[in-house]
Design a protein around this motif. Structure first.
Motif, PDB file in Angstrom:
ATOM      1  N   LYS A  43       0.843  -1.192   0.000  1.00 19.50           N
ATOM      2  CA  LYS A  43       0.000   0.000   0.000  1.00 19.50           C
ATOM      3  C   LYS A  43       0.881   1.246   0.000  1.00 19.50           C
ATOM      4  O   LYS A  43       2.061   1.201   0.374  1.00 19.50           O
ATOM      5  N   LYS A  44       0.302   2.348  -0.471  1.00 21.14           N
ATOM      6  CA  LYS A  44       0.980   3.631  -0.473  1.00 21.14           C
ATOM      7  C   LYS A  44       0.153   4.607   0.366  1.00 21.14           C
ATOM      8  O   LYS A  44      -1.032   4.772   0.133  1.00 21.14           O
ATOM      9  N   VAL A  45       0.815   5.230   1.334  1.00 24.22           N
ATOM     10  CA  VAL A  45       0.112   6.105   2.270  1.00 24.22           C
ATOM     11  C   VAL A  45       0.715   7.503   2.202  1.00 24.22           C
ATOM     12  O   VAL A  45       1.894   7.689   2.499  1.00 24.22           O
ATOM     13  N   PRO A  46      -0.077   8.506   1.800  1.00 24.69           N
ATOM     14  CA  PRO A  46       0.440   9.877   1.820  1.00 24.69           C
ATOM     15  C   PRO A  46       0.582  10.382   3.259  1.00 24.69           C
ATOM     16  O   PRO A  46      -0.281  10.130   4.111  1.00 24.69           O
ATOM     17  N   THR A  47       1.668  11.083   3.526  1.00 22.78           N
ATOM     18  CA  THR A  47       1.916  11.611   4.863  1.00 22.78           C
ATOM     19  C   THR A  47       2.739  12.881   4.742  1.00 22.78           C
ATOM     20  O   THR A  47       2.855  13.468   3.663  1.00 22.78           O
ATOM     21  N   LEU A  48       3.329  13.318   5.843  1.00 21.21           N
ATOM     22  CA  LEU A  48       4.083  14.565   5.864  1.00 21.21           C
ATOM     23  C   LEU A  48       5.394  14.332   6.589  1.00 21.21           C
ATOM     24  O   LEU A  48       5.419  13.749   7.679  1.00 21.21           O
ATOM     25  N   ARG A 478       1.956   7.828  13.421  1.00 22.14           N
ATOM     26  CA  ARG A 478       0.878   8.565  14.083  1.00 22.14           C
ATOM     27  C   ARG A 478       0.219   9.552  13.123  1.00 22.14           C
ATOM     28  O   ARG A 478       0.800   9.926  12.110  1.00 22.14           O
ATOM     29  N   GLU A 479      -0.982   9.958  13.479  1.00 16.63           N
ATOM     30  CA  GLU A 479      -1.643  11.064  12.793  1.00 16.63           C
ATOM     31  C   GLU A 479      -1.517  12.290  13.678  1.00 16.63           C
ATOM     32  O   GLU A 479      -1.824  12.243  14.869  1.00 16.63           O
ATOM     33  N   ASP A 480      -1.055  13.380  13.087  1.00 17.50           N
ATOM     34  CA  ASP A 480      -0.865  14.620  13.824  1.00 17.50           C
ATOM     35  C   ASP A 480      -1.970  15.614  13.487  1.00 17.50           C
ATOM     36  O   ASP A 480      -2.737  15.406  12.538  1.00 17.50           O
ATOM     37  N   PRO A 481      -2.052  16.718  14.244  1.00 18.95           N
ATOM     38  CA  PRO A 481      -3.076  17.727  13.944  1.00 18.95           C
ATOM     39  C   PRO A 481      -2.993  18.217  12.507  1.00 18.95           C
ATOM     40  O   PRO A 481      -1.908  18.457  11.977  1.00 18.95           O
ATOM     41  N   ILE A 482      -4.144  18.365  11.889  1.00 21.34           N
ATOM     42  CA  ILE A 482      -4.228  18.831  10.515  1.00 21.34           C
ATOM     43  C   ILE A 482      -3.612  20.223  10.419  1.00 21.34           C
ATOM     44  O   ILE A 482      -3.663  21.012  11.358  1.00 21.34           O
ATOM     45  N   ILE A 492      -3.995  22.611   2.439  1.00 21.75           N
ATOM     46  CA  ILE A 492      -4.163  21.907   3.710  1.00 21.75           C
ATOM     47  C   ILE A 492      -3.549  20.525   3.549  1.00 21.75           C
ATOM     48  O   ILE A 492      -3.767  19.856   2.530  1.00 21.75           O
ATOM     49  N   VAL A 493      -2.768  20.109   4.542  1.00 26.47           N
ATOM     50  CA  VAL A 493      -2.082  18.825   4.449  1.00 26.47           C
ATOM     51  C   VAL A 493      -2.339  18.006   5.704  1.00 26.47           C
ATOM     52  O   VAL A 493      -2.680  18.539   6.757  1.00 26.47           O
ATOM     53  N   LEU A 494      -2.123  16.713   5.564  1.00 28.18           N
ATOM     54  CA  LEU A 494      -2.418  15.791   6.647  1.00 28.18           C
ATOM     55  C   LEU A 494      -1.277  14.793   6.799  1.00 28.18           C
ATOM     56  O   LEU A 494      -0.888  14.145   5.832  1.00 28.18           O
ATOM     57  N   ARG A 495      -0.757  14.731   8.009  1.00 32.04           N
ATOM     58  CA  ARG A 495       0.211  13.680   8.318  1.00 32.04           C
ATOM     59  C   ARG A 495      -0.575  12.469   8.826  1.00 32.04           C
ATOM     60  O   ARG A 495      -1.129  12.477   9.927  1.00 32.04           O
ATOM     61  N   GLN A 496      -0.649  11.438   8.000  1.00 31.83           N
ATOM     62  CA  GLN A 496      -1.389  10.236   8.360  1.00 31.83           C
ATOM     63  C   GLN A 496      -0.460   9.158   8.915  1.00 31.83           C
ATOM     64  O   GLN A 496       0.729   9.116   8.588  1.00 31.83           O
ATOM     65  N   LYS A 583     -12.426  12.892   2.045  1.00 29.32           N
ATOM     66  CA  LYS A 583     -11.946  11.654   1.426  1.00 29.32           C
ATOM     67  C   LYS A 583     -10.798  11.941   0.464  1.00 29.32           C
ATOM     68  O   LYS A 583      -9.837  11.175   0.378  1.00 29.32           O
ATOM     69  N   GLU A 584     -10.892  13.063  -0.234  1.00 32.65           N
ATOM     70  CA  GLU A 584      -9.822  13.435  -1.156  1.00 32.65           C
ATOM     71  C   GLU A 584      -8.536  13.764  -0.394  1.00 32.65           C
ATOM     72  O   GLU A 584      -7.436  13.380  -0.803  1.00 32.65           O
ATOM     73  N   LEU A 585      -8.685  14.455   0.733  1.00 32.70           N
ATOM     74  CA  LEU A 585      -7.525  14.784   1.550  1.00 32.70           C
ATOM     75  C   LEU A 585      -6.833  13.524   2.051  1.00 32.70           C
ATOM     76  O   LEU A 585      -5.607  13.411   1.997  1.00 32.70           O
ATOM     77  N   ARG A 586      -7.604  12.570   2.509  1.00 35.90           N
ATOM     78  CA  ARG A 586      -7.000  11.342   3.041  1.00 35.90           C
ATOM     79  C   ARG A 586      -6.386  10.501   1.915  1.00 35.90           C
ATOM     80  O   ARG A 586      -5.399   9.792   2.133  1.00 35.90           O
ATOM     81  N   ALA A 587      -6.957  10.588   0.734  1.00 32.29           N
ATOM     82  CA  ALA A 587      -6.423   9.802  -0.382  1.00 32.29           C
ATOM     83  C   ALA A 587      -5.142  10.404  -0.941  1.00 32.29           C
ATOM     84  O   ALA A 587      -4.206   9.674  -1.311  1.00 32.29           O
ATOM     85  N   LYS A 588      -5.081  11.742  -0.986  1.00 32.12           N
ATOM     86  CA  LYS A 588      -3.936  12.406  -1.613  1.00 32.12           C
ATOM     87  C   LYS A 588      -2.985  13.054  -0.615  1.00 32.12           C
ATOM     88  O   LYS A 588      -1.866  13.426  -0.976  1.00 32.12           O
ATOM     89  N   GLY A 589      -3.427  13.224   0.615  1.00 29.69           N
ATOM     90  CA  GLY A 589      -2.585  13.854   1.622  1.00 29.69           C
ATOM     91  C   GLY A 589      -2.589  15.358   1.559  1.00 29.69           C
ATOM     92  O   GLY A 589      -2.042  16.026   2.438  1.00 29.69           O
ATOM     93  N   VAL A 590      -3.201  15.928   0.528  1.00 29.03           N
ATOM     94  CA  VAL A 590      -3.196  17.376   0.289  1.00 29.03           C
ATOM     95  C   VAL A 590      -4.566  17.790  -0.235  1.00 29.03           C
ATOM     96  O   VAL A 590      -5.213  17.035  -0.968  1.00 29.03           O
TER      97      VAL A 590
END
Length: 810
Positions: A43-48, A478-482, A492-496, A583-590
């Motif tokens: 799997k590929k997981v977008p993160t920061l 970990r997931e950090d604050p958006i 807007i970015v998301l560390r998943q 859903k788009e944010l979680r899929a792309k990370g951005v």
């Protein structure tokens, strides 16, 4: 570091260490979530990324629960499909065999590295018993416990517990050993720190910033691909001929601590010759005439500056004229470094005013502010503690804000010179033993405390001073604050979370929740015992009513952590942008509005994020001209010079560039940038002024044990002028002893003509002594062991470049 059980390696072989670098990821493959390959789940997981402050977007490739590779994420405008060496090496932060794996309680003397393994409950219980005793003895003065934090996305979560819920006023973060004077100087002068639009600037003065080496990010690349006659002129002002200076049209070797004299001389020349944008100044400057009289009247001429800086007057005149010829697309780069000298705040103000004289504020090719995409707020119930005292060092400088003065605070505790006892400290994601000047004094502070709790991923030098070590999981677990990143192309970015936390580690939000649940009721009893306001409020209440009061008034410390980080992030995002966007944010990370429409892959390394007419180069309000910003501010065809003279609306008290700060004068600080000869530290004969800096592969102390990066540079060397080295019989690789008033170190020498004779330099981020760090231990030297603990007068920030040292061959 010694523990009761033997260390085990997580991986047999070197799956993590075999990863050298990422490759460009196509914009279509990122959405592929999982697939079967040779009976393995992929799997590929977008993160920061968290390997430096830039926070580039990444995509982790995970096979059967193991991260095998980190790639750049093409969707983030800030990182532009780039992941540097540090970002690629983040995989080792996850699989470092030395990482903290479970809670530890000290069993030896403070600092000797002897700990026993504990359960989370045992660690919490130990902290509870200590805190109950301390707070009882201090009559519920919550400020008797200090707390500090390094920069990071979860810093807010930690502060929520320690500052808002626990109630201590004594917070110290990295600001006073980092960018406090720079950010504040620009904010008070032009309304914000802003961003240098290096992609479109025609002329850049870069002083003391080694951007080609210290932090290799997309905006760095934007600049350097246009230097050397390819569209942008670069002037580098530095005591060293750095990798950045190699790219410069002009290199000026300046004596450390004299930058303010250089900028004032540039300003003098521009005002004297009337080279500045007079219409812009007329409409957008406050108290310009006072500043003009000040600069001219003080005689800040290029000849005056030559005697101080070592830069020829003719070069100063040439730079001043070239800067204004290219304005408003000319920038005196703000800097991303710590405080250099006692006059640093005035230096940053002078830089901001000088750039503004050419109209280069809030405009394409200058300093831009852009915009920020909003998120919903996350509110918590904050209690009031009547017994909590003010921070201890509030009078140490003219303006001590909520993030404090590290050196002033530390010295007061170490010297026992506090208005009330400070008995303990919580440390999160920071290593003050190596990051704060005068390491010996920091050790003194920790040795005087009754309780030290460290939350970290690695057994750092500071962790070795702890009574209790609580292991945080790494950023990939970990997931950090958006986070909303503002600018010309906001997103807007998301560390998943990429993989589940290994061993017994936890994200800080869960650590704070567990600690809150353990402490809440026992500390409530202390408050009821000493807090007269609470006693008055609850005097006639029944037990069940007191319990309701306890919850309604925020004394339940755990109520701030009832929701998971994922739930909090969703609530803050969906309220503004909806479920589909979530859903788009979680899929792309951005995410940014119309991303599906705007985003285009031009080639493998180039993408469009916003069309040129949608970029936010300016936030100006131009009511006086009767022109709508939409008419031209986002039009890529408009020449910035055509709008440079128009009225702006800066976020300052006068809505203009502030030349004169009356509020500072009331605090005993010069209201206008002023050179004070007595603040300049001169170098005695036969000695040197020490300066330090960053390197592309190292981020402060956080990367010091990363074997992937240590393969690129195993230790730091001290730069010394080759002629000075020859006088002392010092050759390349010779071990030398460097001594200051506060300490001494040993390090290998690098004689070179690329540094001024009176100056020596070595890179920060080495010199760890912790026995828990297999790879980092005793590699090179720590700069803060010899940097003196002096503070500048405005914000109490640490002065990093005014230490005088002796050098001798060992």
């Amino acid at each position: 570091m010694k523990v009761e059980i033997s260390r085990r390696r997580f991986l047999q072989g070197s799956v993590a260490l075999s990863v050298v670098g990422g490759t460009a990821l196509s914009s279509t493959s990122i959405l592929a979530d999982t697939k079967k390959a040779d009976n393995e789940l992929m799997k590929k997981v977008p993160t920061l990324c968290e390997m430096c402050v830039n926070k580039c977007a990444a995509v982790a490739q995970v096979r059967n629960g193991v991260v095998t590779k980190l790639d750049p994420n093409p969707y983030f405008p800030k990182s532009k499909n780039m992941l540097c060496a540090r970002g690629n090496a983040g995989i080792h932060a996850l699989y470092d065999p030395d990482r903290l794996k479970y809670p530890l309680i000290r069993i030896g003397k403070r600092g000797d590295g002897k700990y026993k393994r504990a359960t989370w409950d045992e660690a919490y219980e130990f902290i509870k018993e200590k805190l109950v005793k301390i707070l009882d003895e201090e009559k519920d003065n919550r400020s008797c416990i200090g707390f500090c934090a390094g920069e990071g996305m979860a810093e807010h979560t930690y502060k929520t517990f320690m500052g808002d819920k626990f109630g201590s006023a004594n917070f110290i973060n990295h600001a006073s050993i980092c960018l406090q004077t720079t950010v504040s100087g620009y904010a008070l002068t032009i309304g914000g720190y802003g961003q240098a639009d290096l992609e479109n600037a025609k002329y850049v003065i870069m002083a003391g910033a080694n951007r080609a080496e210290a932090i290799v990010t997309p905006d760095t690349m934007d600049l350097f691909k246009r230097t050397r006659g390819r569209g942008a002129k670069l002037v580098v002002v530095d005591p060293r001929f750095t990798n950045t200076a190699i790219h410069a049209d002009t290199y000026l070797a300046i004596k450390p601590g004299t930058d303010l004299a250089f900028v004032l001389a540039l300003t003098h020349e521009v005002i004297r010759a009337k080279l500045y944008n007079r219409e812009f100044v007329k409409k957008n400057f406050n108290n310009f005439e006072e500043y003009k009289e000040h600069v001219l009247g003080k005689g800040y001429t290029p000849e005056w500056a030559e005697e101080i800086t070592g830069i020829p007057a003719k070069d100063i005149r040439k730079i001043a004229r070239e800067f204004m010829q290219n304005a408003p697309q000319s920038v005196y780069y703000q800097g991303r470094r710590s405080t250099w000298a006692a006059n640093d705040f005035q230096l940053r103000r002078a830089q901001a005013i000088f750039t503004a004289l050419g109209g280069g504020i809030d405009i394409k090719g200058g300093i831009v502010f852009g915009k920020k995409l909003p998120l919903e707020s996350h509110e918590i119930n904050i209690p009031m503690y009547a017994q909590a005292e003010e921070r201890i060092e509030k009078d140490a400088a003219a303006v001590i804000g909520a993030s404090g003065s590290w050196i002033a605070w530390r010295n007061m505790v170490a010297d026992g010179n506090t208005p009330y006892p400070v008995r303990g400290m919580f440390v999160y994601k920071q290593n003050p033993m190596l990051s704060v000047p005068n390491t010996a004094k920091t050790r003194e502070m920790f040795e005087k405390l009754d309780l030290v709790v460290v939350i970290d991923t690695m057994p750092s030098d500071t962790a070795m001073m702890a009574d209790v070590i609580l292991p945080e999981c790494t950023y990939l677990e970990r997931e950090d604050p958006i986070k909303s990143f503002g600018g010309v192309e906001p997103a807007i970015v998301l560390r998943q979370k990429v993989v589940d936390p290994m061993y017994e580690t936890k994200p800080v939000i869960e650590i704070m929740k567990g600690l809150a649940e353990k402490l809440s009721k026992p500390l409530w009893e202390i408050t009821k015992k000493y807090d007269e306001d609470v006693q008055d409020d609850t005097a006639d209440m029944k037990p069940e009513e007191i319990e309701e009061y306890y919850k309604e008034n925020g004394f339940d410390l755990a109520d701030a952590f009832e929701e998971s980080q994922e739930e909090i992030n969703k609530k803050m995002f969906v309220g503004k942008y909806g479920e589909k966007a979530w859903k788009e944010l979680r899929a792309k990370g951005v995410y940014y509005p119309k991303m599906d429409e705007y985003f285009k892959e031009i080639n493998k390394n180039t993408h469009q994020y916003y069309p040129s007419n949608k970029k936010n180069y300016s936030v100006a309000k131009l009511e006086e001209e009767g022109i709508s910003p939409d008419d031209y501010l986002h039009d890529n065809c408009i020449n910035p010079q055509d709008i440079a003279e128009l009225k702006r609306n800066f976020k300052t008290p006068s809505n203009k560039v502030e030349c004169y700060l009356a509020g500072m004068k009331k605090k005993g600080i010069d209201p206008m940038p002023t050179w004070k000869d007595e603040e300049y530290v001169r170098v005695p004969e036969g000695k040197f002024k020490f300066v330090s800096g960053r390197h592309a592969q190292f981020t402060q102390d956080a990367t010091q044990n990363n074997i992937m990066l240590l393969e690129l540079m195993k230790e730091n060397y001290i730069w010394i002028n080759d002629k000075e080295a020859e006088k002392r019989g010092i050759g390349f690789g010779d071990e030398v002893e460097v001594t200051s008033k506060v300490g001494k170190i040993r390090i290998k020498a690098y004689p070179t003509p690329k540094i001024l004779p009176e100056v020596v330099f070595y890179i920060h981020g080495f010199g760890a002594k912790s026995t828990g760090l297999t790879f980092a231990q005793r590699t090179g030297a720590s700069d803060n062991e010899i940097i003196e603990d002096k503070i500048e007068p405005v914000f109490g920030s640490a002065i990093m470049h005014d230490t005088i040292v002796d050098i001798r061959k060992v």
